[in-house]
Design a protein around this motif. Structure first.
Motif, PDB file in Angstrom:
ATOM      1  N   GLY A 149      50.078  49.640  54.896  1.00 27.22           N
ATOM      2  CA  GLY A 149      50.565  51.168  56.280  1.00 27.22           C
ATOM      3  C   GLY A 149      49.337  50.926  57.311  1.00 27.22           C
ATOM      4  O   GLY A 149      49.492  51.274  58.341  1.00 27.22           O
ATOM      5  N   ALA A 150      47.730  50.188  56.605  1.00 26.92           N
ATOM      6  CA  ALA A 150      47.054  50.195  57.738  1.00 26.92           C
ATOM      7  C   ALA A 150      47.749  48.900  58.919  1.00 26.92           C
ATOM      8  O   ALA A 150      47.631  49.683  60.176  1.00 26.92           O
ATOM      9  N   GLY A 151      48.356  48.017  58.619  1.00 24.14           N
ATOM     10  CA  GLY A 151      48.922  47.624  60.047  1.00 24.14           C
ATOM     11  C   GLY A 151      50.019  48.445  60.252  1.00 24.14           C
ATOM     12  O   GLY A 151      50.192  47.721  62.124  1.00 24.14           O
ATOM     13  N   ILE A 152      50.653  48.809  59.886  1.00 23.96           N
ATOM     14  CA  ILE A 152      51.678  50.104  60.603  1.00 23.96           C
ATOM     15  C   ILE A 152      50.870  50.700  61.622  1.00 23.96           C
ATOM     16  O   ILE A 152      51.642  50.474  62.785  1.00 23.96           O
ATOM     17  N   ILE A 153      50.251  51.429  61.515  1.00 22.81           N
ATOM     18  CA  ILE A 153      49.329  52.584  62.010  1.00 22.81           C
ATOM     19  C   ILE A 153      48.834  51.594  63.166  1.00 22.81           C
ATOM     20  O   ILE A 153      48.764  51.904  64.260  1.00 22.81           O
ATOM     21  N   GLU A 154      48.268  51.079  62.760  1.00 22.26           N
ATOM     22  CA  GLU A 154      48.226  50.163  64.176  1.00 22.26           C
ATOM     23  C   GLU A 154      48.651  49.571  64.405  1.00 22.26           C
ATOM     24  O   GLU A 154      48.279  49.444  66.245  1.00 22.26           O
ATOM     25  N   ARG A 155      49.997  49.034  64.854  1.00 22.22           N
ATOM     26  CA  ARG A 155      50.747  48.502  65.629  1.00 22.22           C
ATOM     27  C   ARG A 155      51.295  49.950  66.561  1.00 22.22           C
ATOM     28  O   ARG A 155      51.479  49.506  67.900  1.00 22.22           O
ATOM     29  N   GLU A 156      51.218  50.504  65.932  1.00 18.90           N
ATOM     30  CA  GLU A 156      51.278  52.347  66.532  1.00 18.90           C
ATOM     31  C   GLU A 156      50.635  52.614  67.315  1.00 18.90           C
ATOM     32  O   GLU A 156      50.538  53.664  68.102  1.00 18.90           O
ATOM     33  N   GLY A 157      49.477  51.768  67.375  1.00 17.83           N
ATOM     34  CA  GLY A 157      48.450  51.735  68.536  1.00 17.83           C
ATOM     35  C   GLY A 157      47.729  53.398  67.694  1.00 17.83           C
ATOM     36  O   GLY A 157      46.560  53.840  68.795  1.00 17.83           O
ATOM     37  N   VAL A 158      47.732  53.914  66.469  1.00 19.76           N
ATOM     38  CA  VAL A 158      46.806  54.669  65.755  1.00 19.76           C
ATOM     39  C   VAL A 158      44.822  54.292  65.945  1.00 19.76           C
ATOM     40  O   VAL A 158      44.713  53.070  65.738  1.00 19.76           O
ATOM     41  N   ASP A 159      43.961  54.977  66.112  1.00 20.28           N
ATOM     42  CA  ASP A 159      42.954  55.138  66.193  1.00 20.28           C
ATOM     43  C   ASP A 159      42.153  54.294  65.168  1.00 20.28           C
ATOM     44  O   ASP A 159      42.258  54.276  63.342  1.00 20.28           O
ATOM     45  N   ARG A 160      41.572  53.181  65.315  1.00 17.55           N
ATOM     46  CA  ARG A 160      40.829  52.221  64.274  1.00 17.55           C
ATOM     47  C   ARG A 160      39.574  52.699  63.107  1.00 17.55           C
ATOM     48  O   ARG A 160      40.265  51.981  62.164  1.00 17.55           O
ATOM     49  N   LYS A 161      39.621  54.241  63.825  1.00 23.29           N
ATOM     50  CA  LYS A 161      38.772  55.019  62.023  1.00 23.29           C
ATOM     51  C   LYS A 161      40.013  55.431  61.385  1.00 23.29           C
ATOM     52  O   LYS A 161      39.893  55.266  59.981  1.00 23.29           O
ATOM     53  N   VAL A 162      40.858  55.596  61.736  1.00 27.96           N
ATOM     54  CA  VAL A 162      42.430  55.819  60.109  1.00 27.96           C
ATOM     55  C   VAL A 162      42.034  55.194  60.199  1.00 27.96           C
ATOM     56  O   VAL A 162      42.836  54.591  59.072  1.00 27.96           O
ATOM     57  N   VAL A 163      43.090  53.725  61.566  1.00 25.80           N
ATOM     58  CA  VAL A 163      43.498  52.530  60.514  1.00 25.80           C
ATOM     59  C   VAL A 163      42.256  52.132  58.561  1.00 25.80           C
ATOM     60  O   VAL A 163      42.936  51.969  57.923  1.00 25.80           O
ATOM     61  N   GLU A 164      40.926  52.097  59.361  1.00 25.25           N
ATOM     62  CA  GLU A 164      40.456  51.653  57.977  1.00 25.25           C
ATOM     63  C   GLU A 164      40.609  52.616  57.190  1.00 25.25           C
ATOM     64  O   GLU A 164      40.419  52.226  55.887  1.00 25.25           O
ATOM     65  N   ILE A 165      40.267  53.240  57.313  1.00 24.77           N
ATOM     66  CA  ILE A 165      40.652  54.494  55.934  1.00 24.77           C
ATOM     67  C   ILE A 165      41.453  54.318  54.974  1.00 24.77           C
ATOM     68  O   ILE A 165      42.023  54.396  54.234  1.00 24.77           O
ATOM     69  N   VAL A 166      42.937  54.409  56.093  1.00 26.85           N
ATOM     70  CA  VAL A 166      43.939  54.445  55.694  1.00 26.85           C
ATOM     71  C   VAL A 166      43.707  52.660  54.973  1.00 26.85           C
ATOM     72  O   VAL A 166      44.502  52.290  53.224  1.00 26.85           O
ATOM     73  N   ARG A 167      43.179  51.377  54.944  1.00 29.50           N
ATOM     74  CA  ARG A 167      43.423  50.487  54.180  1.00 29.50           C
ATOM     75  C   ARG A 167      42.251  50.549  53.255  1.00 29.50           C
ATOM     76  O   ARG A 167      42.511  50.021  52.224  1.00 29.50           O
ATOM     77  N   LYS A 168      40.947  51.202  52.759  1.00 27.80           N
ATOM     78  CA  LYS A 168      40.114  51.368  52.106  1.00 27.80           C
ATOM     79  C   LYS A 168      39.979  52.482  50.930  1.00 27.80           C
ATOM     80  O   LYS A 168      39.607  52.627  50.447  1.00 27.80           O
ATOM     81  N   HIS A 169      41.890  53.134  51.251  1.00 25.41           N
ATOM     82  CA  HIS A 169      41.452  54.384  50.180  1.00 25.41           C
ATOM     83  C   HIS A 169      41.915  54.028  48.808  1.00 25.41           C
ATOM     84  O   HIS A 169      42.180  54.306  47.779  1.00 25.41           O
ATOM     85  N   VAL A 170      42.886  52.815  48.794  1.00 26.61           N
ATOM     86  CA  VAL A 170      43.161  52.011  47.472  1.00 26.61           C
ATOM     87  C   VAL A 170      42.113  51.629  46.097  1.00 26.61           C
ATOM     88  O   VAL A 170      41.166  51.701  46.909  1.00 26.61           O
ATOM     89  N   GLY A 171      42.376  52.227  44.749  1.00 27.22           N
ATOM     90  CA  GLY A 171      41.547  52.509  43.980  1.00 27.22           C
ATOM     91  C   GLY A 171      40.342  53.179  44.166  1.00 27.22           C
ATOM     92  O   GLY A 171      40.515  54.055  44.869  1.00 27.22           O
ATOM     93  N   ALA A 172      39.140  53.012  44.099  1.00 22.88           N
ATOM     94  CA  ALA A 172      38.344  52.986  44.393  1.00 22.88           C
ATOM     95  C   ALA A 172      37.206  52.378  45.449  1.00 22.88           C
ATOM     96  O   ALA A 172      36.099  52.566  45.522  1.00 22.88           O
ATOM     97  N   GLY A 173      37.954  51.546  45.985  1.00 24.01           N
ATOM     98  CA  GLY A 173      37.749  50.158  46.759  1.00 24.01           C
ATOM     99  C   GLY A 173      38.433  49.118  45.813  1.00 24.01           C
ATOM    100  O   GLY A 173      38.167  48.878  44.980  1.00 24.01           O
ATOM    101  N   LEU A 174      37.841  48.531  47.176  1.00 25.62           N
ATOM    102  CA  LEU A 174      38.226  47.100  46.051  1.00 25.62           C
ATOM    103  C   LEU A 174      37.066  45.749  46.556  1.00 25.62           C
ATOM    104  O   LEU A 174      36.952  45.550  48.173  1.00 25.62           O
ATOM    105  N   SER A 175      36.611  45.301  45.884  1.00 21.21           N
ATOM    106  CA  SER A 175      35.544  44.522  46.378  1.00 21.21           C
ATOM    107  C   SER A 175      35.996  42.776  46.899  1.00 21.21           C
ATOM    108  O   SER A 175      37.659  42.625  46.795  1.00 21.21           O
ATOM    109  N   PRO A 176      34.541  42.588  47.540  1.00 20.94           N
ATOM    110  CA  PRO A 176      36.202  40.641  47.806  1.00 20.94           C
ATOM    111  C   PRO A 176      36.559  40.050  47.158  1.00 20.94           C
ATOM    112  O   PRO A 176      37.727  39.480  47.545  1.00 20.94           O
ATOM    113  N   ASP A 177      35.881  39.778  46.159  1.00 23.21           N
ATOM    114  CA  ASP A 177      36.624  38.847  44.484  1.00 23.21           C
ATOM    115  C   ASP A 177      37.697  40.220  44.596  1.00 23.21           C
ATOM    116  O   ASP A 177      39.086  38.886  44.066  1.00 23.21           O
TER     117      ASP A 177
END
Length: 183
Positions: free
Chosen positions: A74-102
């Motif tokens: 979803g983050a990739g789709i809206i990034e390609r659509e030219g959506v603001d970076r702040k919104v892109v980051e929110i979409v990418r980070k909504h999964v679970g309660a966040g994910l650790s790097p591991d």
């Protein structure tokens, strides 16, 4: 650019989201708005437009994939659509309660940050946890689901505690009270 709510819904249509996903996103957006309004009443600055639009778009990636990877998609789709970076980051980070790097690495996700850190990211992540399909439910329901699925309950509780501390009240109760008032 941060799209309008109508433009966000048009993106769902353009990318083939199901009606069920769109209704879920609309319910999460209503909850996220309640929380953002609560922070504003408390005098805490929050970008409510970004919160609402990101909540409307948070599951757009489910038009492509039904796994945890839907946040990245979803983050990739809206990034390609030219959506603001702040919104892109929110979409990418909504999964679970966040994910650790591991966790992200184990899931085969790109090497990025998946922990919701900004207030806007945490509001949308939490709002998503308050909505089962289209129904707003007590936060405890998500805690039980996390426990059964062996997800990181500690991180989920920390997400809630952080919002509660900043808001000065239980964010789940705020949402449930607002839902009750609206009926």
């Amino acid at each position: 650019m941060i799209p309008s709510e109508g433009d966000a819904l048009a993106l769902h249509k353009k990318h083939g989201s199901s009606e069920r996903v769109v209704r879920h996103c609309q319910a999460v957006a209503r909850v996220a708005k309640m929380l953002a309004d609560g922070f504003e009443r408390k005098g805490v600055g929050v970008d409510t437009k970004a919160v609402v639009v990101a909540a409307l778009l948070h599951d757009l990636g489910r038009s492509r994939i039904q796994t945890v990877r839907h946040g990245v998609e979803g983050a990739g789709i809206i990034e390609r659509e030219g959506v603001d970076r702040k919104v892109v980051e929110i979409v990418r980070k909504h999964v679970g309660a966040g994910l650790s790097p591991d966790e992200a690495k184990a899931l085969g996700l790109p090497d990025l940050d998946y922990i919701p850190r900004t207030l806007e990211e945490r509001i949308v992540c939490f709002a998503d946890k308050m909505v089962d399909s289209e129904t707003v439910r007590p936060f405890e329901g998500e805690v039980r689901r996390f426990t059964v699925k062996k997800h990181d309950v500690r991180r989920l509780l920390a997400l809630e505690k952080g919002l509660r501390d900043e808001l000065g009240q239980d964010p789940g109760k705020l949402v449930l009270d607002k839902v009750k008032e609206s009926h």
